[in-house]
Design an enzyme around this catalytic site. Structure first.
Site, short mmCIF file in Angstrom:
data_model
loop_
_atom_site.label_atom_id
_atom_site.label_comp_id
_atom_site.label_asym_id
_atom_site.label_seq_id
_atom_site.Cartn_x
_atom_site.Cartn_y
_atom_site.Cartn_z
N PHE A 39 1.07 5.29 0.73
CA PHE A 39 0.45 6.31 1.57
C PHE A 39 0.98 7.68 1.18
O PHE A 39 2.13 7.81 0.72
CB PHE A 39 0.78 6.06 3.05
CG PHE A 39 0.26 4.75 3.57
CD1 PHE A 39 -0.94 4.67 4.24
CD2 PHE A 39 0.99 3.58 3.39
CE1 PHE A 39 -1.42 3.47 4.73
CE2 PHE A 39 0.52 2.36 3.87
CZ PHE A 39 -0.69 2.31 4.54
N THR A 54 0.85 -1.19 0.00
CA THR A 54 0.00 0.00 0.00
C THR A 54 0.88 1.23 0.00
O THR A 54 1.91 1.30 0.68
CB THR A 54 -0.94 0.02 1.21
OG1 THR A 54 -1.89 -1.04 1.08
CG2 THR A 54 -1.72 1.33 1.30
#
Length: 357
Positions: free
Chosen positions: A260, A258
């Site tokens: 960010f 992921t």
């Protein structure tokens, strides 16, 4: 006999530790002097471009046997502790404690920060906009499930800019209070985590209800309070909520990551390895998207991401979220951006910032 061999080695380690302690405090004193100079000009305490350069240089100079990534972890914490002598930075993130977003905060800022857990991505933006937090950290994209739509929508509306990015591997674990699935009637997690573990759950627990909650850490908190609930979360939640792992690494994609974004009011200078994020919309005519992106090719600027979102105006119009290689101050990027502004029906610069290490 082994003690006779170990003693001189331990004495050498103790001597080196004493040197390290002295050098660390010398660095801290210099950091305090830097803080005094910054205070004279009201310069920001956190400079992501400078810290990115230091971390890259440390890995490049590292002769081993320590791994480059481990060297960067050590240097990041040293910089974090020294930065805190100037000012302890407050960072809002999607909470509660134990989320991957909190992990991303420490990956970017080190542990000498004040974490501010928030109930939603919207609240992270609000705290950063209001000045309650110096920065916010929000998920922006997952390698297997795609973009986080709410983050994209809020980036379009906010007055904040992106000043950094973090990319971390996402390893999901199934956990319960008792360490097994006996009596479990619900599996709770964030909707993204449920989607990232969908195939594994279908194979192993197809009959158990799945329930989406605000965050994986919230699911862990619920599981700690109720033995009939299993949570999907990262291993950090095991310690924070006194849970036990039933199965580890249950994500369908072993390379699941992921990305960010760090949001705030800081406009980051060039670091040498940067990315620029923009939002565009085009006039409603044939070939408009092709014409809009032509300046990138003309000036030799590489596009690394292109994502569309409905404009929600009821007329089938779209906003395009684009990531470009380079910093807005780079000559070729600046030239391309100037042309894009002239051609676009809508243009917003989200920020230029160092690429994730």
């Amino acid at each position: 006999m082994s003690e006779d061999k170990l003693l001189p080695l331990r004495q050498k380690i103790d001597a080196i530790d004493a040197q390290l302690l002295d050098l660390l405090n010398q660095r801290a004193l210099l950091a305090q002097e830097v803080g005094h100079v910054k205070a004279e000009t009201n310069a920001p305490v956190f400079r992501p471009e400078r810290e990115s350069q230091v971390l890259r240089k440390a890995a490049e100079r590292n002769p081993g046997p320590l791994l480059g990534a481990d060297i960067q972890t050590i240097f990041r914490e040293v910089m974090s502790a020294c930065r805190a002598l100037e000012k302890r930075v407050t960072v809002a993130y999607l909470g509660p404690t134990g989320t991957f977003t909190e992990q991303a905060v420490y990956r970017q800022f080190g542990h000498a920060v004040e974490g501010l857990p928030c109930a939603s991505i919207d609240e992270v933006f609000r705290d950063a906009e209001a000045g309650t937090a110096d920065f916010g950290v929000v998920p922006i994209e997952n390698s297997s499930e795609g973009v986080i739509n709410r983050t994209l929508d809020l980036l379009l509306q906010t007055t904040l800019c992106i000043s950094g990015e973090i990319a971390i591997p996402i390893h999901h674990s199934l956990m319960t209070r008792q360490g097994d699935m006996q009596g479990v009637t619900r599996i709770c997690a964030h909707s993204q985590a449920l989607a990232q573990c969908n195939a594994w759950l279908n194979q192993n627990y197809p009959a158990i209800e799945r329930h989406a909650v605000a965050s994986n850490a919230e699911a862990a908190r619920m599981a700690a309070a109720d033995g009939s609930i299993a949570a999907i979360a990262g291993e950090i939640a095991v310690q924070k909520y006194q849970l036990q792992i039933v199965s580890a690494n249950i994500q369908d994609d072993p390379h699941n990551r992921t990305r960010f974004a760090v949001i705030g009011r800081l406009h980051t200078g060039p670091s040498g390895r940067d990315q620029t994020s923009i939002v565009l919309s085009v006039p409603n005519k044939a070939g408009a998207v092709y014409d809009l992106l032509a300046p990138l090719a003309r000036h030799g600027v590489s596009m690394t991401r292109f994502e569309s979102r409905p404009a929600r105006m009821g007329s089938w119009e779209y906003y395009f979220y684009v990531d470009l290689e380079g910093h807005e101050q780079d000559l070729k990027v600046a030239a391309a951006l100037t042309e894009l502004k002239d051609k676009a029906a809508f243009f917003k610069l989200l920020g230029s910032y160092p690429l994730a290490l």
